[in-house]
Design a protein around this motif. Structure first.
Motif, short mmCIF file in Angstrom:
data_model
loop_
_atom_site.label_atom_id
_atom_site.label_comp_id
_atom_site.label_asym_id
_atom_site.label_seq_id
_atom_site.Cartn_x
_atom_site.Cartn_y
_atom_site.Cartn_z
N ASP A 8 0.85 -1.18 0.00
CA ASP A 8 0.00 0.00 0.00
C ASP A 8 0.89 1.24 0.00
OD1 ASP A 8 -2.41 -1.44 0.09
OD2 ASP A 8 -2.22 -1.69 2.26
N ILE A 9 0.76 2.04 -1.04
CA ILE A 9 1.58 3.23 -1.21
C ILE A 9 0.74 4.47 -0.97
CG2 ILE A 9 3.13 4.50 -2.74
CD1 ILE A 9 4.05 1.65 -2.06
N ARG A 64 -1.49 12.61 7.01
CA ARG A 64 -0.54 12.10 8.00
C ARG A 64 -0.88 10.68 8.41
NH1 ARG A 64 -0.23 11.61 13.48
NH2 ARG A 64 1.78 12.06 14.50
N GLU A 65 -2.14 10.42 8.71
CA GLU A 65 -2.54 9.09 9.15
C GLU A 65 -2.40 8.07 8.04
OE1 GLU A 65 -3.14 8.28 12.29
OE2 GLU A 65 -2.56 10.37 12.64
N ALA A 66 -2.75 8.47 6.81
CA ALA A 66 -2.63 7.54 5.69
C ALA A 66 -1.17 7.14 5.47
CB ALA A 66 -3.20 8.18 4.43
N CYS A 67 -0.26 8.10 5.63
CA CYS A 67 1.16 7.80 5.46
C CYS A 67 1.65 6.84 6.54
CB CYS A 67 1.98 9.09 5.49
SG CYS A 67 1.73 10.16 4.05
N ALA A 72 4.78 2.52 2.35
CA ALA A 72 5.77 3.49 1.89
C ALA A 72 5.04 4.73 1.38
CB ALA A 72 6.64 2.90 0.78
N VAL A 73 5.78 5.82 1.32
CA VAL A 73 5.21 7.09 0.85
C VAL A 73 5.98 7.54 -0.38
CG1 VAL A 73 4.71 9.50 1.41
CG2 VAL A 73 4.56 7.73 3.20
N LEU A 74 5.27 7.83 -1.46
CA LEU A 74 5.86 8.36 -2.68
C LEU A 74 5.40 9.81 -2.83
CD1 LEU A 74 7.50 7.85 -5.30
CD2 LEU A 74 5.32 7.24 -6.40
N LEU A 75 6.36 10.72 -2.82
CA LEU A 75 6.07 12.15 -2.83
C LEU A 75 6.59 12.80 -4.10
CD1 LEU A 75 5.31 14.86 -1.30
CD2 LEU A 75 7.65 14.81 -0.42
N GLY A 76 5.83 13.76 -4.63
CA GLY A 76 6.27 14.53 -5.79
C GLY A 76 7.18 15.67 -5.36
N ALA A 77 6.64 16.86 -5.26
CA ALA A 77 7.37 18.03 -4.77
C ALA A 77 6.33 19.02 -4.28
CB ALA A 77 8.22 18.65 -5.88
N VAL A 78 6.76 19.96 -3.44
CA VAL A 78 5.81 20.92 -2.90
C VAL A 78 6.28 22.34 -3.17
CG1 VAL A 78 5.00 19.38 -1.08
CG2 VAL A 78 6.90 20.92 -0.61
N THR A 271 9.20 4.76 11.00
CA THR A 271 8.14 3.77 10.88
C THR A 271 7.83 3.44 9.43
OG1 THR A 271 6.54 5.59 11.03
CG2 THR A 271 7.07 4.43 13.06
N VAL A 272 7.89 4.44 8.56
CA VAL A 272 7.58 4.28 7.14
C VAL A 272 8.58 5.12 6.35
CG1 VAL A 272 5.84 4.59 5.32
CG2 VAL A 272 5.12 3.95 7.63
N GLY A 273 9.05 4.61 5.22
CA GLY A 273 10.00 5.34 4.40
C GLY A 273 9.32 6.35 3.47
N LEU A 274 10.04 7.44 3.19
CA LEU A 274 9.55 8.51 2.33
C LEU A 274 10.46 8.60 1.12
CD1 LEU A 274 7.81 11.10 1.79
CD2 LEU A 274 9.43 12.33 3.25
N PHE A 275 9.89 8.57 -0.09
CA PHE A 275 10.68 8.50 -1.31
C PHE A 275 10.25 9.63 -2.25
CE2 PHE A 275 10.14 4.51 0.75
CZ PHE A 275 11.43 4.00 0.82
#
Length: 365
Positions: A8-9, A64-67, A72-78, A271-275
Motif C-alpha cells: 500500500d503506497i 498524516r494518518e494515511a502515510c 511506503a510514501v511516494l512524494l512529488g514536490a511541494v 516507521t515508514v520510508g519517504l521517497f
C-alpha cells in the motif's frame, strides 16, 4: 501470475510537476510488480500547496494518518509561486518537514549515478565523471539546522551545531550497512580539525566501524571532500556525513549528471520510508508533459529496495539505463537537434524495458 505480495503506497503528488512525474513512477511500479509477482495499490493524498488550497494546512491529518498506515510514501514536490507570500506554518514546505517528523525518518539517502550514456551531459569531462556511483548518507534530524540555542543576539546571530553519540551511531550504522550491499567503502566527512562536534562525530563513527571490519573506512575534512567530488567522483562509494555538510555535498554532486531530473532520494529509519525526487515542483513547466520523470522513477526503485523487492528495484534501474541507451531524452537532456521525449512517453519506455528485463532473466538458462 498469482500476486501473493501487496504494498500500500501513500501517493502524495504535491505541486507543480509532482503529479506528472510520480504518475510515471507508479506506472513503472505497477508494471514491475506484475512481472515480479506482487501488487501495488496507491492511494492519493494532499500535501503542500495543494493541501493548503483544499484544507487550509500543508499536511492534513488524513494525509498524516494515511502515510503512517502505508507501506511506503511516494512524494512529488511541494511549493510554487502562488504560495510565496505564505509565512510560518502556512508555507507548503512545512508540510514536508512535519511529515518527516511524523514518520520518524532520520537517514536521507541520495544516490548520484552518471550512466555512460549521459556522461556527455555533465559539466565535467565525460572521462572523469562517467560511471560515477555515489550514495550520500546524510543525517536528517540533527546538526546545525536543529541545534539550540539559536537566534539573534543584538547585532549578531547564533546557530548551534549539536549531535549526540546516539544520533551519530545510528546514522553510521546505516552507512556501513549500505556499504556492505555496494562497494564496501565508507567515506565519513567532518571538520574535526576545527569543530568539537566533528571530533565526536569522528570518534563515534570509528567506534561503529570496529563492529564492521569488512567495510573500509576513511575520514575526510569537508573542504577536501568537496574538492574530491569534483576532481575524482568515481573514488567514492558511500559518503557519510551530518546534516549541513550532507546538504551541501549532495547538492554539489547533483550537478555531476547534468540534470536534477535524474536524482532520487529516500528518507528512512522511521516507521515508514519517504521517497521523493530531489528536484522541486518546477511550476514553469507543470502540465506540459515535458518534465523528466527519471528521478521519481528511481525513487520508486529505492522504495522497492526498502520493502525487500530488490530484484524489481534492479529491473527498474535497468529500465532507466536501457531507455537512455536507446537514445530517449526528455527536454532537459535533449540536444538542440534532438526530438525530446515527453514525460509520459519516457515513463512508458522505462516500464516496458523494466518488464522486458524480467522476462529475459527468466528465460536465461
Amino acid at each position: 501470475m498469482d500476486n501473493t505480495r501487496s504494498y500500500d503506497i501513500a501517493w502524495l503528488p504535491g505541486d507543480g510537476i509532482g503529479p506528472e512525474v510520480t504518475r510515471e513512477a507508479l506506472r513503472v511500479l505497477e508494471t514491475v510488480g506484475s512481472a515480479h509477482g506482487f501488487s501495488v495499490t496507491a492511494t492519493e493524498h494532499r500535501i503542500g500547496g495543494a493541501a493548503l488550497d483544499e484544507t487550509g494546512g500543508p499536511l492534513p491529518g488524513s494525509t498524516r494518518e494515511a502515510c503512517l498506515e502505508s507501506d511506503a510514501v511516494l512524494l512529488g514536490a511541494v511549493g510554487g509561486p502562488q504560495w510565496n507570500d505564505n509565512t510560518g506554518e502556512q508555507r507548503p514546505e512545512r508540510g514536508l518537514l512535519a511529515l518527516r517528523k511524523a514518520l520518524g525518518v532520520y537517514a536521507n539517502l541520495r544516490p548520484v549515478r552518471v550512466p555512460e550514456a549521459l556522461a556527455g551531459a555533465s559539466p565535467l569531462r565525460p572521462d572523469r565523471v562517467g560511471g560515477t556511483d555515489i550514495l550520500f548518507v546524510r543525517e536528517l534530524t540533527g546538526g546545525i539546522y536543529f541545534g539550540t540555542p539559536e537566534g539573534r543576539t543584538g547585532h549578531g546571530a547564533r546557530s548551534t551545531m549539536a549531535y549526540s553519540e546516539d544520533e551519530i551511531e545510528r546514522i553510521a550504522h546505516v552507512a556501513f550497512q549500505r556499504a556492505r550491499r555496494r562497494g564496501g567503502h565508507v567515506t565519513s566527512v567532518d571538520k574535526a580539525n576545527v569543530l568539537e562536534v566533528s571530533e565526536l562525530w569522528r570518534e563515534v563513527v570509528t567506534e561503529v566501524h570496529d563492529d564492521c571490519p569488512d567495510v573500509t573506512l576513511r575520514h575526510l575534512y569537508v573542504d577536501n571532500a568537496a574538492m574530491q567530488v569534483v576532481r575524482d567522483p568515481r573514488q567514492f562509494d558511500v559518503v557519510l556525513t551530518g546534516n549541513l555538510f550532507g546538504d551541501i555535498l549532495s547538492d554539489l554532486a547533483a550537478a555531476l549528471p547534468g540534470s536534477l531530473g535524474l536524482l532520487p532520494s529516500a528518507s528512512v529509519g522511521g516507521t515508514v520510508g519517504l521517497f521523493e525526487p530531489v528536484h522541486g515542483s518546477a511550476p514553469d513547466i507543470a502540465g506540459q508533459d515535458v518534465a523528466n520523470p527519471t528521478a521519481a522513477i528511481l525513487s520508486a526503485a529505492l522504495l522497492l529496495d526498502e520493502v525487500g523487492e530488490t530484484a524489481a528495484a534492479d529491473a527498474v534501474r535497468h529500465g532507466v539505463d536501457a531507455t537512455l541507451d536507446a537514445g530517449f531524452r526528455t527536454a532537459d537532456l535533449a540536444a538542440a537537434d534532438e526530438e525530446a521525449a515527453s514525460t509520459s512517453a519516457f515513463g512508458r519506455e522505462v516500464a516496458t524495458r523494466a518488464a522486458d528485463s524480467v522476462l529475459q532473466n527468466a528465460q536465461t538458462p
